[in-house]
Design an enzyme around this catalytic site. Structure first.
Site, PDB file in Angstrom:
ATOM      1  N   HIS A   1       3.525 -12.797   7.283  1.00  0.00           N
ATOM      2  CA  HIS A   1       2.557 -12.729   6.164  1.00  0.00           C
ATOM      3  C   HIS A   1       2.055 -13.596   6.378  1.00  0.00           C
ATOM      4  O   HIS A   1       2.001 -14.797   5.411  1.00  0.00           O
ATOM      5  CB  HIS A   1       3.841 -12.490   4.814  1.00  0.00           C
ATOM      6  CG  HIS A   1       2.772 -12.193   4.114  1.00  0.00           C
ATOM      7  ND1 HIS A   1       1.538 -12.151   3.619  1.00  0.00           N
ATOM      8  CD2 HIS A   1       3.148 -11.619   3.033  1.00  0.00           C
ATOM      9  CE1 HIS A   1       1.218 -11.378   2.752  1.00  0.00           C
ATOM     10  NE2 HIS A   1       2.026 -11.172   1.865  1.00  0.00           N
TER      11      HIS A   1
ATOM     12  N   HIS B   1      -3.192 -12.663   1.940  1.00  0.00           N
ATOM     13  CA  HIS B   1      -2.925 -13.125   0.350  1.00  0.00           C
ATOM     14  C   HIS B   1      -2.841 -14.408   0.298  1.00  0.00           C
ATOM     15  O   HIS B   1      -2.326 -14.693  -1.309  1.00  0.00           O
ATOM     16  CB  HIS B   1      -1.429 -11.897   0.120  1.00  0.00           C
ATOM     17  CG  HIS B   1      -2.347 -10.423   0.006  1.00  0.00           C
ATOM     18  ND1 HIS B   1      -0.744  -9.270   0.272  1.00  0.00           N
ATOM     19  CD2 HIS B   1      -3.076 -10.118   1.185  1.00  0.00           C
ATOM     20  CE1 HIS B   1      -1.138  -8.205   0.726  1.00  0.00           C
ATOM     21  NE2 HIS B   1      -2.869  -8.645   1.059  1.00  0.00           N
TER      22      HIS B   1
ATOM     23  N   TYR C   1      -0.370 -16.793   0.793  1.00  0.00           N
ATOM     24  CA  TYR C   1       0.296 -17.481   0.723  1.00  0.00           C
ATOM     25  C   TYR C   1       0.823 -18.858   1.903  1.00  0.00           C
ATOM     26  O   TYR C   1      -0.415 -18.540   1.847  1.00  0.00           O
ATOM     27  CB  TYR C   1       1.877 -16.260   1.027  1.00  0.00           C
ATOM     28  CG  TYR C   1       2.330 -14.866  -0.324  1.00  0.00           C
ATOM     29  CD1 TYR C   1       1.846 -15.630  -1.523  1.00  0.00           C
ATOM     30  CD2 TYR C   1       1.366 -13.862  -0.415  1.00  0.00           C
ATOM     31  CE1 TYR C   1       2.401 -14.687  -2.829  1.00  0.00           C
ATOM     32  CE2 TYR C   1       0.860 -13.542  -1.379  1.00  0.00           C
ATOM     33  CZ  TYR C   1       2.006 -13.632  -2.125  1.00  0.00           C
ATOM     34  OH  TYR C   1       2.079 -12.883  -3.301  1.00  0.00           O
TER      35      TYR C   1
HETATM   36  C1  LIG Z   1       4.083  -3.100  -6.438  1.00  0.00           C
HETATM   37  C2  LIG Z   1       3.492  -4.199  -5.036  1.00  0.00           C
HETATM   38  C3  LIG Z   1       4.210  -5.312  -4.997  1.00  0.00           C
HETATM   39  C4  LIG Z   1       3.366  -5.737  -3.808  1.00  0.00           C
HETATM   40  N1  LIG Z   1       4.246  -6.293  -3.166  1.00  0.00           N
HETATM   41  C5  LIG Z   1       3.203  -6.778  -1.493  1.00  0.00           C
HETATM   42  C6  LIG Z   1       3.975  -7.675  -0.845  1.00  0.00           C
HETATM   43  O1  LIG Z   1       5.272  -8.414  -0.461  1.00  0.00           O
HETATM   44  N2  LIG Z   1       3.886  -7.841   0.830  1.00  0.00           N
HETATM   45  C7  LIG Z   1       2.374  -7.878   0.810  1.00  0.00           C
HETATM   46  O2  LIG Z   1       2.087  -7.717   2.023  1.00  0.00           O
HETATM   47  N3  LIG Z   1       1.870  -6.691   0.026  1.00  0.00           N
HETATM   48  C8  LIG Z   1       1.769  -6.821  -1.266  1.00  0.00           C
HETATM   49  N4  LIG Z   1       1.373  -6.017  -2.055  1.00  0.00           N
HETATM   50  C9  LIG Z   1       0.403  -5.318  -1.635  1.00  0.00           C
HETATM   51  C10 LIG Z   1       0.327  -4.047  -1.365  1.00  0.00           C
HETATM   52  O3  LIG Z   1       1.534  -3.737  -0.164  1.00  0.00           O
HETATM   53  C11 LIG Z   1      -1.264  -3.211  -0.273  1.00  0.00           C
HETATM   54  O4  LIG Z   1      -1.932  -4.198   0.499  1.00  0.00           O
HETATM   55  C12 LIG Z   1      -1.683  -2.901  -1.614  1.00  0.00           C
HETATM   56  O5  LIG Z   1      -0.951  -2.275  -2.963  1.00  0.00           O
HETATM   57  C13 LIG Z   1      -2.935  -1.907  -1.175  1.00  0.00           C
HETATM   58  O6  LIG Z   1      -2.370  -0.545  -1.401  1.00  0.00           O
HETATM   59  P1  LIG Z   1      -2.640   0.546  -1.755  1.00  0.00           P
HETATM   60  O7  LIG Z   1      -4.038   0.717  -2.464  1.00  0.00           O
HETATM   61  O8  LIG Z   1      -1.870   1.753  -0.658  1.00  0.00           O
HETATM   62  O9  LIG Z   1      -1.189   0.382  -3.310  1.00  0.00           O
HETATM   63  C14 LIG Z   1       2.076  -4.891  -3.068  1.00  0.00           C
HETATM   64  C15 LIG Z   1       1.243  -4.089  -3.948  1.00  0.00           C
HETATM   65  C16 LIG Z   1       2.191  -3.443  -4.883  1.00  0.00           C
HETATM   66  C17 LIG Z   1       1.390  -2.683  -5.717  1.00  0.00           C
END
Ligand SMILES: Cc1cc2nc3c(=O)[nH]c(=O)nc-3n(C[C@H](O)[C@H](O)[C@H](O)COP(=O)(O)O)c2cc1C
Ligand SMILES: Cc1cc2nc3c(=O)[nH]c(=O)nc-3n(C[C@H](O)[C@H](O)[C@H](O)COP(=O)(O)OP(=O)(O)OC[C@H]3O[C@@H](n4cnc5c(N)ncnc54)[C@H](O)[C@@H]3O)c2cc1C
Length: 752
Positions: A568, A571, A573
C-alpha cells in the site's frame, strides 16, 4: 413580455421562435452584429436523436432541418494504414448558414424583429435595459457576460491543442477520423458531410506539432496549401475551403451563475462543449427549449431563470464531462501510437464514456464481437489458457496471468477495512466477508489493509500480519477461498504512519482514540488533522524496523498461502507519505527530490519482492494524484509506476488522493480510470483501475479499450458480493455456479 436577445446564433434564434410560438404578444427583438450570410465555419453535426428532440419543440423547424440535412450511419477511423468502419451511429450534418437561415426565416415569420449588423457593447445599448428579459446569446466570447463578469464569474479553460475549421468539396460518406503522422507530429482530422459535395474538415494537432509545421495562426492560404499537401491522398483531388480559418485553441467555458436579475446567459455564452462531441449547437438549442419552458409557467422572470438554471445545469455539466473526456483523448492521442488498430478504434468510440461496450453492441454488434474475439485471443496468449472464440467471452470473463498466477477473470474485490479484528487477528467476520465475495465469482479477492505491526494500525480494529496466530487466522480464510472458489486471494500490506491510532470508522473517522493511543511515526512530523497526534520523524533505525516488519509479514503471507501481496503506497499511509511532497519535508536523502522521496518506498518494494516467492506476483497500490496544489500530479504517477515496477512490482493498482484531508477530488463515474490509462500507456506497465466503477458495461469498456488490465470494485462489492455472477447472467455468459447451488446451473443463461 418584452424580450431583448443579443446574438442570432442557434441559441438566440431558437429561443425567439419558441417564445413567439408560446405567445404572439411577446415582443422579441434580436440584435446581431453580423449579416446573416457572414457565419464562420461550415457544417454542424447532430445525432438523429438530438435532431428529433430539438425538433419536437417546433415541428416546422424540425421539418426544415431534417430536409436540409445530410444523413449517415457510419464512422470511419483511419489509423496506421488501416480503415475501421463502425456502423449504427445515426447522424445528420447541416450547413451552419442553412441552419441559421431557416431559424431566422422562421423567427421572422412568427414576428420576431432582428436587427442585423447591430453590435451590442453594453447593457445600455439599444434600450436593452428596458427589456423584461435580457438574453445574452452572444456566443463563446460573450460581451454581456464579460461586462457582468463579477456576477456570472466566468471561467475559461483554454485547451492545449490547436485546431482549424475548414471545409472541402469531398463528400465524405461517413463521419471520418484521420490520424496522420508527419515529421512535425500527429494530426487528427474530423470530417463529415453537411451538404451535397460539401464536408466539414477540422484539423487538430498538439501545440508542438502545429508549431513545428511552421504555420502561422492566421495565414489561411498557407494553412490550406500545407494541409492539402499533407492530406492529398485523403482529399482524393478535392480542395480545402477556408472561411475565417485561423488556428485556434478551444476554450471550455463555465460560469458560476447563468442568471442575474432579469438577465440570462444562453448557449456558448454560458457553456461550451468540445467540438469532438459535436454538441455545441444541440446544447444551445436545448437551452432555448428549457428556458422557454421555464418562462411558460407564468413565474416571474427571476424565478423562471432560477428554475431554468436549476433544471438545465446538471444536464449541461454531464455533457461537459463527456466533452472533457473526449477533448483530453484528442490531446493525448499520441499516447496510443502503438495500440492495435482495432483497440484504438474501440478506444476512440468509447472515449467520452457516453458509448459503452454494451451501447456499441446495440449499434454495431459485429464490431463488438470482433473486438471481443481479438481481446480473447490476446488473453489466451497472455495467460496460456484456452479461451473460447466462438462466441468469445465478454472481456471481463477472460483470464489474466501475473507471474505463475492465472486469474480466472478480470474482476478484483478491492481492499476494504472492516475494523472487526482484535489485535490484528482476523475472525469469522473476515471469513464470511471475504469468503462470500470469493463465492460471488470475482477473480481476485483482496484483504483489507493489513498492518505489518501493532503500531502500524489505523485503529484498534484493523487486521494485521505481525503475530504468529495471524498466520493461522488468515490461513483459514485463504484455504476457504481456494477450496470453494476459483478465486485467488491477495494480502494488502501496509503501515498507517501518521494516519494511525484513530477510532474505528463509525466512531469517528481519522479522529484520535479517546484513550490508549500509541505513538506514531512518519517521514516528517506533520499531523494529519489539526487535532491529530503529531508523528515522530522517522530515523534510519525506524526505517530498518519497518522494513523488517514488511519482510516478516511477507514470509507470514507465504505461510498462510496467499497468492499475491499488494504493498500500500497510496492514501497517505506511511509509504505514501514519503512519496508526496505535501507530507514529506525531510532534509536528508529520503526527502526533497522526487528520487529521494521514492527511495524508502522502493527499498520496501525490493525487499518484499526478494522475500516473496518468485512464482507469486506483487502489486503496488499508488495514489496517482493528491488532488491538492503542490502535491502529486498525474505525470508524476507515470514515474512512480515505472519505478515500482523496476523495483519488482508486477502490476500497479491505480487509486488517488487521501493524502491530506482538504484535497479536492473531482468525482464522477470511473473518475480514476484516466490515471490508469495514462500509466498503462506511458509507463507501459500492467494496471488495475479502481474508483466509481459499478457496471459490467463499464468494466468491459475499460478492458477492451485497454485502459486497465484488471478492474477493481470496492463499494459495488459491499452492495453485491455476487457482483461477478450477476454480471455473468446479465451478459449471458455461462459461468458455472458451485455444485451446492447446482439447481441454478439448470437455468442456463442465454449465451450470445
Ligand atoms: C469501507 C471501505 C474501506 C476501505 N478500505 C481500504 C483499504 O483497506 N485499503 C485500500 O487501499 N483502500 C480502501 N478503501 C478504498 C477502496 O479500496 C477503493 O479504492 C475506493 O472505495 C474506490 O472504489 P469504489 O468506488 O469501487 O468504492 C476502502 C473503501 C471503503 C468503501
Ligand atoms: C471547430 C468547431 C466545430 C464545431 N462543430 C460543431 C458541430 O459539429 N455540432 C455542433 O452542434 N456544434 C458545433 N460547434 C459549436 C457551435 O458552433 C456552437 O456551440 C453554437 O453555435 C453555439 O450557439 P450560440 O447561439 O450559443 O452561439 P453562436 O453560434 O456563436 O452565436 C452567437 C452570435 O452572437 C453574435 N454576437 C456576438 N457578440 C455580439 C455582440 N456583442 N452584439 C451582437 N451580436 C453578437 C455572433 O455574431 C453570433 O452570431 C463547433 C464549434 C467549433 C469552434
Amino acid at each position: 413580455m418584452n424580450v431583448a436577445i443579443v446574438g442570432a446564433g442557434p441559441a438566440g434564434l431558437y429561443l425567439a421562435i419558441l417564445l413567439k410560438r408560446d405567445n404572439r404578444r411577446h415582443r422579441v427583438t434580436i440584435y446581431e452584429r453580423n449579416r446573416l450570410e457572414d457565419t464562420f465555419g461550415f457544417g454542424v453535426v447532430f445525432s438523429d436523436e438530438t435532431l428529433e428532440n430539438v425538433g419536437e419543440a417546433d415541428p416546422q423547424t424540425n421539418e426544415a432541418m431534417a430536409e436540409a440535412a445530410a444523413h449517415w450511419e457510419d464512422i470511419e477511423i483511419h489509423y496506421r494504414g488501416t480503415v475501421l468502419r463502425s456502423t449504427g451511429h445515426r447522424f445528420s450534418g447541416l450547413e451552419r448558414t442553412t441552419l441559421l437561415q431557416l431559424l431566422a426565416r422562421r423567427a421572422q415569420t412568427l414576428g420576431v424583429t432582428i436587427h442585423w449588423q447591430q453590435q451590442i457593447r453594453d447593457l445600455g445599448d439599444c434600450g436593452l435595459s428596458q427589456a423584461d428579459l435580457i438574453v445574452a446569446a452572444d456566443g463563446v466570447a460573450s460581451t454581456l457576460r464579460e461586462r457582468l463578469a463579477a456576477r456570472f464569474e466566468p471561467r475559461l479553460d483554454w485547451r492545449h491543442n490547436r485546431f482549424v475549421w475548414l471545409g472541402t468539396t469531398r463528400p465524405f460518406p461517413a463521419f471520418t477520423f484521420y490520424f496522420k503522422s508527419s515529421p512535425a507530429g500527429l494530426w487528427r482530422t474530423h470530417a463529415y458531410q453537411y451538404a451535397p459535395g460539401r464536408s466539414t474538415f477540422i484539423v487538430e494537432a498538439r501545440e508542438e506539432t502545429w508549431a513545428a509545421s511552421g504555420l502561422a495562426e492566421d495565414d489561411e492560404a498557407g494553412t490550406v496549401a500545407y494541409l492539402e499537401q499533407l492530406f492529398a491522398e485523403e482529399l482524393q483531388g478535392h480542395r480545402l475551403l477556408a472561411n475565417r480559418s485561423i488556428w485556434r485553441r478551444f476554450p471550455t467555458v463555465r460560469n458560476a451563475r447563468w442568471h442575474w436579475n432579469n438577465m440570462v446567459l444562453l448557449g456558448d455564452a454560458a457553456h461550451t462543449a468540445h467540438f469532438s462531441v459535436g454538441s455545441g449547437t444541440k446544447l444551445a438549442m436545448e437551452d432555448a427549449i428549457a428556458l422557454a419552458a421555464a418562462l411558460r409557467t407564468g413565474a416571474t422572470v427571476p424565478a423562471a431563470l432560477s428554475a431554468y438554471e436549476a433544471a438545465r445545469r446538471p444536464q449541461v455539466e454531464s455533457l461537459q464531462r463527456a466533452a472533457q473526456a473526449s477533448l483530453e483523448w484528442f490531446e493525448a492521442t499520441e499516447r496510443y501510437h502503438d495500440t492495435e488498430p482495432l483497440q484504438f478504434a474501440f478506444n476512440l468510440l468509447t472515449r467520452s464514456l457516453r458509448i459503452t461496450h454494451d451501447n456499441l453492441r446495440v449499434r454495431d454488434p459485429a464490431l463488438v464481437t470482433e473486438v471481443d474475439r481479438w481481446f480473447a485471443e490476446q488473453a489466451a496468449v497472455q495467460s496460456g489458457r484456452a479461451v473460447p472464440l466462438d462466441p468469445p467471452p465478454p472481456p471481463l470473463f477472460t483470464p489474466y496471468k501475473l507471474r505463475e498466477l492465472v486469474l480466472p477473470n478480470r474482476i478484483v474485490v478491492s481492499s476494504m477495512c472492516q475494523y472487526r479484528a482484535e489485535d490484528g487477528t482476523p475472525n469469522d467476520w473476515h471469513l464470511v466477508h471475504l469468503g462470500s465475495r470469493a463465492m460471488g465469482g470475482a477473480g481476485l479477492i483482496m484483504t483489507e489493509m493489513t498492518d505489518v505491526s501493532r503500531e502500524g494500525r489505523i485503529s484498534p480494529g484493523c487486521a494485521g500480519m505481525y503475530r504468529p496466530e495471524h498466520v493461522s487466522g488468515w490461513k483459514r480464510i485463504v484455504d476457504f477461498v481456494h477450496e470453494t472458489s476459483g478465486a485467488a486471494i491477495g494480502l494488502q500490506l501496509s503501515h498507517a504512519g501518521r494516519k494511525g491510532s484513530t477510532c474505528v470508522l463509525w466512531e469517528g473517522e481519522d479522529q484520535p482514540l479517546p484513550e490508549g493511543n500509541w505513538p506514531l511515526i512518519a517521514p516528517s512530523a506533520i499531523p494529519y488533522l489539526a487535532n491529530s497526534q503529531v508523528p515522530r520523524e522517522m530515523t534510519r533505525a525506524d526505517m530498518d524496523q519497518v522494513a523488517e516488519d514488511f519482510v516478516r509479514a511477507a514470509g507470514m503471507a507465504e505461510a498462510a498461502g496467499f497468492d499475491l501481496i499488494e504493498l500500500h503506497l497510496a492514501h497517505g499511509y506511511l509509504l505514501a507519505s514519503f512519496i508526496s511532497p505535501l507530507t514529506n519535508r525531510r532534509a536528508d536523502e529520503y526527502g526533497g527530490s522526487f528520487e529521494n522521496r521514492m527511495r524508502y518506498p522502493l527499498e520496501i518494494v525490493s525487499r518484499v519482492r526478494a522475500a516473496w516467492p518468485a512464482a507469486k506476483p506483487l502489486s503496488v497500490r499508488i495514489s496517482a494524484v493528491d488532488w491538492a496544489p503542490g502535491g502529486m500530479e498525474a505525470h508524476d504517477s507515470v514515474e512512480v509506476a515505472t519505478m515500482v515496477v523496476a523495483a519488482g512490482a508486477d502490476i500497479v493498482d491505480v487509486s488517488a488522493g487521501q493524502t491530506i484531508p482538504d484535497a479536492k477530488p473531482i468525482y464522477g463515474r470511473q473518475f480514476q480510470t484516466p490515471f490508469s490509462d495514462r500509466i498503462r500507456h506511458e509507463a507501459r506497465v500492467p494496471t488495475m483501475t479502481v474508483g466509481n466503477i459499478s457496471s459490467a458495461a463499464d468494466v468491459n469498456t475499460i478492458l477492451a479499450a485497454g485502459r486497465a488490465d484488471l478492474v477493481v470494485l470496492a463499494r459495488a462489492h459491499l452492495y453485491d458480493p455476487y457482483w461477478t455472477r450477476h454480471a455473468a447472467v446479465e451478459l449471458g455468459y455461462p459461468m458455472q455456479w458451485p455444485p451446492e447451488y447446482d439447481t441454478l446451473n439448470r437455468y442456463t443463461p442465454r449465451v450470445r
